[in-house]
Design an enzyme around this catalytic site. Structure first.
Site, PDB file in Angstrom:
ATOM      1  N   HIS A  34       0.803  -1.163  -0.129  1.00 19.55           N
ATOM      2  CA  HIS A  34      -0.212   0.110  -0.043  1.00 19.55           C
ATOM      3  C   HIS A  34       0.851   1.139  -0.002  1.00 19.55           C
ATOM      4  O   HIS A  34       1.450   1.592   1.071  1.00 19.55           O
ATOM      5  CB  HIS A  34      -0.923   0.012   1.113  1.00 19.55           C
ATOM      6  CG  HIS A  34      -1.884   1.159   1.363  1.00 19.55           C
ATOM      7  ND1 HIS A  34      -3.203   1.134   1.307  1.00 19.55           N
ATOM      8  CD2 HIS A  34      -1.787   2.341   1.335  1.00 19.55           C
ATOM      9  CE1 HIS A  34      -3.725   2.130   1.280  1.00 19.55           C
ATOM     10  NE2 HIS A  34      -2.918   3.145   1.111  1.00 19.55           N
ATOM     11  N   HIS A  36       1.604   5.250  -1.820  1.00 20.45           N
ATOM     12  CA  HIS A  36       1.314   6.485  -2.574  1.00 20.45           C
ATOM     13  C   HIS A  36       2.693   6.959  -2.925  1.00 20.45           C
ATOM     14  O   HIS A  36       3.419   7.526  -2.261  1.00 20.45           O
ATOM     15  CB  HIS A  36       0.527   7.540  -1.858  1.00 20.45           C
ATOM     16  CG  HIS A  36      -0.706   7.099  -0.958  1.00 20.45           C
ATOM     17  ND1 HIS A  36      -1.934   7.166  -1.755  1.00 20.45           N
ATOM     18  CD2 HIS A  36      -1.048   6.435   0.246  1.00 20.45           C
ATOM     19  CE1 HIS A  36      -2.990   6.673  -1.018  1.00 20.45           C
ATOM     20  NE2 HIS A  36      -2.376   6.149   0.149  1.00 20.45           N
ATOM     21  N   ASN A  62      -5.027   6.915  -6.075  1.00 17.57           N
ATOM     22  CA  ASN A  62      -5.753   8.323  -5.682  1.00 17.57           C
ATOM     23  C   ASN A  62      -5.066   9.476  -6.299  1.00 17.57           C
ATOM     24  O   ASN A  62      -4.652  10.256  -5.336  1.00 17.57           O
ATOM     25  CB  ASN A  62      -6.151   8.257  -4.292  1.00 17.57           C
ATOM     26  CG  ASN A  62      -4.939   8.412  -3.208  1.00 17.57           C
ATOM     27  OD1 ASN A  62      -3.820   8.066  -3.813  1.00 17.57           O
ATOM     28  ND2 ASN A  62      -5.136   8.859  -2.302  1.00 17.57           N
ATOM     29  N   LYS A 120      -9.534  -0.467  -6.040  1.00 17.16           N
ATOM     30  CA  LYS A 120      -9.445   0.176  -4.542  1.00 17.16           C
ATOM     31  C   LYS A 120     -10.939   0.692  -4.451  1.00 17.16           C
ATOM     32  O   LYS A 120     -11.531   1.723  -5.283  1.00 17.16           O
ATOM     33  CB  LYS A 120      -8.373   1.268  -4.471  1.00 17.16           C
ATOM     34  CG  LYS A 120      -8.457   2.004  -3.205  1.00 17.16           C
ATOM     35  CD  LYS A 120      -7.707   1.274  -2.113  1.00 17.16           C
ATOM     36  CE  LYS A 120      -7.853   1.821  -0.881  1.00 17.16           C
ATOM     37  NZ  LYS A 120      -6.857   2.588  -0.314  1.00 17.16           N
ATOM     38  N   HIS A 157     -10.655   0.934   1.523  1.00 16.82           N
ATOM     39  CA  HIS A 157     -10.325   1.972   2.770  1.00 16.82           C
ATOM     40  C   HIS A 157     -11.606   1.844   3.730  1.00 16.82           C
ATOM     41  O   HIS A 157     -12.825   2.325   3.306  1.00 16.82           O
ATOM     42  CB  HIS A 157     -10.279   3.397   2.091  1.00 16.82           C
ATOM     43  CG  HIS A 157     -10.022   4.389   3.264  1.00 16.82           C
ATOM     44  ND1 HIS A 157      -8.663   4.844   3.360  1.00 16.82           N
ATOM     45  CD2 HIS A 157     -10.752   4.949   4.087  1.00 16.82           C
ATOM     46  CE1 HIS A 157      -8.695   5.831   4.578  1.00 16.82           C
ATOM     47  NE2 HIS A 157     -10.038   5.386   4.938  1.00 16.82           N
ATOM     48  N   HIS A 195      -4.919  -0.618   5.979  1.00 21.20           N
ATOM     49  CA  HIS A 195      -4.168   0.205   6.918  1.00 21.20           C
ATOM     50  C   HIS A 195      -5.158  -0.035   8.178  1.00 21.20           C
ATOM     51  O   HIS A 195      -5.698   0.861   8.592  1.00 21.20           O
ATOM     52  CB  HIS A 195      -4.094   1.539   6.624  1.00 21.20           C
ATOM     53  CG  HIS A 195      -5.111   2.032   5.524  1.00 21.20           C
ATOM     54  ND1 HIS A 195      -6.282   2.238   5.955  1.00 21.20           N
ATOM     55  CD2 HIS A 195      -4.760   2.802   4.567  1.00 21.20           C
ATOM     56  CE1 HIS A 195      -6.879   2.984   4.764  1.00 21.20           C
ATOM     57  NE2 HIS A 195      -5.827   3.270   3.983  1.00 21.20           N
ATOM     58  N   ASP A 268       1.475   2.550   3.370  1.00 22.12           N
ATOM     59  CA  ASP A 268       0.518   3.740   3.531  1.00 22.12           C
ATOM     60  C   ASP A 268       1.523   4.953   3.300  1.00 22.12           C
ATOM     61  O   ASP A 268       0.867   6.176   3.939  1.00 22.12           O
ATOM     62  CB  ASP A 268      -0.498   3.691   4.299  1.00 22.12           C
ATOM     63  CG  ASP A 268      -1.626   4.871   4.011  1.00 22.12           C
ATOM     64  OD1 ASP A 268      -1.791   5.241   2.879  1.00 22.12           O
ATOM     65  OD2 ASP A 268      -2.398   5.161   4.913  1.00 22.12           O
ATOM     66  N   ALA A 284      -4.292  14.737   5.084  1.00 25.36           N
ATOM     67  CA  ALA A 284      -4.141  13.696   6.104  1.00 25.36           C
ATOM     68  C   ALA A 284      -2.937  12.713   5.084  1.00 25.36           C
ATOM     69  O   ALA A 284      -3.097  12.506   4.026  1.00 25.36           O
ATOM     70  CB  ALA A 284      -5.318  12.821   6.099  1.00 25.36           C
TER      71      ALA A 284
HETATM   72  C1  NCD Z   1      -3.618   8.889   1.812  1.00 25.65           C
HETATM   73  C2  NCD Z   1      -2.903  10.141   1.030  1.00 25.65           C
HETATM   74  O1  NCD Z   1      -2.493  11.034   1.478  1.00 25.65           O
HETATM   75  O2  NCD Z   1      -3.341   9.752  -0.158  1.00 25.65           O
HETATM   76  N1  NCD Z   1      -3.618   9.502   3.314  1.00 25.65           N
HETATM   77  C3  NCD Z   1      -3.405   9.041   4.504  1.00 25.65           C
HETATM   78  O3  NCD Z   1      -3.889   9.561   5.291  1.00 25.65           O
HETATM   79  N2  NCD Z   1      -3.500   7.848   4.487  1.00 25.65           N
HETATM   80  C4  NCD Z   1      -4.828   8.332   1.499  1.00 25.65           C
HETATM   81  C5  NCD Z   1      -5.272   7.123   2.415  1.00 25.65           C
HETATM   82  O4  NCD Z   1      -4.648   6.265   2.117  1.00 25.65           O
HETATM   83  O5  NCD Z   1      -6.261   7.141   3.102  1.00 25.65           O
HETATM   84 ZN    ZN Z   2      -3.157   5.068   1.700  1.00 24.36          ZN
END
Ligand code: NCD
Ligand code: ZN
Length: 367
Positions: A34, A36, A62, A120, A157, A195, A268, A284
């Protein structure tokens, strides 16, 4: 896994005592299920951090606009691959972002691609860039049926988006109201509850069948919600699902150290600029890629469970996704190193978790 030094023999579930004097750990190269990495200039900074440690990563879709088609996912994958430093063999595996309008035939294309291995489910608005997500799970039943038929994994999620649900209860309510019915309705669908942060989520996975698994982040294993408010608001600890109370952290530790193969590593790691984190309404996401494996090692070590780290980090996820483990190995050395205060990032700074602090385990070969 090779553990050099003194380690207690393998013990049954949870009856563990602190491991002492282990100085190096050699494990099958781990994967991050997982991750980003964003796009464009961001890739220059973050892809090398993940590629230095992980063999493969499941890339979250995303972006803005989101990756909703296989054609987009394949192009995005090429952009990521172009940023892998020479000499490293990092393989991005891709996921599609489900919307209310995803056509079931898109699942056939994903499956046929061989590199889009998941789709997702973001409940609409649940997290960063989730505004195009699914407003009601019933709307995507035809898509889920196709995924169940073709064996494409659903990553979830797992947070309720009902506005009256307390933020600390969103995961628990999602399990009751959405995930349990979904698992019952699609008994053959492979699902990764992403997560997880609560005892209820860990228990749900434990009592579910072989088709339901979960990823656990390093930060949710290491920190509880006090970290968010230690001496003041700490925006770099703010992620979704939000950090929970200590009893939930303990439940997560028990789950990952139990040896249950349906819990595995997903960092994450989610980069944002300092400007968008340190503001009146901050984004976030915690950036953990450069230190995540060291953080996991610290968490497992504190439980006396370093001998369980390899399965969690390097074997369980690949097995769930039906892939072989990586062929090469990495070595972690017990050697304290300092996390940089920041990285230059997209004309701003990227502040990693534990910026300026120390991590007890270092990847051998890292400078
Ligand atoms: C993630 C993001 O910034 O893309 N943020 C997070 O707080 N984990 C998105 C996600 O996985 O919820
Ligand atoms: Zn994430």
């Amino acid at each position: 896994m090779l553990v050099h030094g003194t380690i207690h023999p393998q013990q049954p579930e949870l009856a563990r005592s602190p491991t002492r004097e282990v100085s190096t750990l050699t494990l099958v190269r781990p994967d991050d299920w997982h991750l980003h990495v964003r796009d464009d200039d961001a890739l220059d900074v973050v892809v090398p951090h993940s590629a230095a440690c992980f063999g493969r990563a499941l890339i979250m879709p995303n972006l803005r606009p989101p990756i909703t088609t296989t054609v987009q996912a394949l192009a995005y994958r090429e952009r990521i691959l172009a940023k892998v430093p020479p000499g490293l063999a990092f393989e991005p595996l891709m996921s599609l972002y489900l919307t209310d309008n995803t056509p079931p035939d898109e699942i056939d294309l994903a499956k046929a691609s061989g590199v889009v291995i998941a789709a997702k489910l973001y409940p609409a608005g649940a997290t960063t860039h989730a505004e195009f997500g699914v407003s009601a799970v019933d709307l995507i039943h035809p898509v889920l049926e196709r995924m169940e038929k073709l064996g494409l994994v659903l990553c979830v999620h797992g947070e309720s988006i009902a506005p009256d649900v307390d933020i600390f209860d969103r995961e628990r309510v999602f399990v009751e109201k959405t995930l349990s019915p979904l698992v019952r309705h699609f008994p053959g669908l492979k699902i990764v509850f992403e997560h997880i942060t609560t005892a209820e989520a860990a228990q749900f996975v434990r009592v579910s069948g072989a088709n339901v698994a979960a990823t656990v982040t390093a930060h949710h294993l290491f920190y509880n919600r006090n970290a968010l408010f230690a001496g003041g608001v700490r925006p770099h600890f703010y992620c979704l699902p939000v950090l929970k109370r200590e009893s939930h952290r303990q439940a997560l530790l028990q789950a990952v150290c139990s040896g249950n193969p349906r819990f595995f590593l997903g960092t994450d790691s989610a980069p944002h600029t300092a400007r968008t984190k340190e503001t009146a309404c901050g984004c976030a996401g915690c950036y953990t890629a450069p230190l995540a494996l060291g953080l996991y090692a610290e968490a497992f070590e504190a439980e006396g469970a370093l001998d369980r780290l390899e399965a969690f980090a390097s074997l369980n996820g690949a097995a769930f996704y039906g892939l072989p483990p990586n062929e090469d190995k990495i070595t972690l050395r017990r050697e304290s190193w300092k996390v940089p205060a920041s990285y230059d990032y997209c004309g701003d700074k990227l502040i990693p978790l534990r910026a300026g602090g120390a991590v007890a385990w270092k990847l051998a070969g890292d400078v």
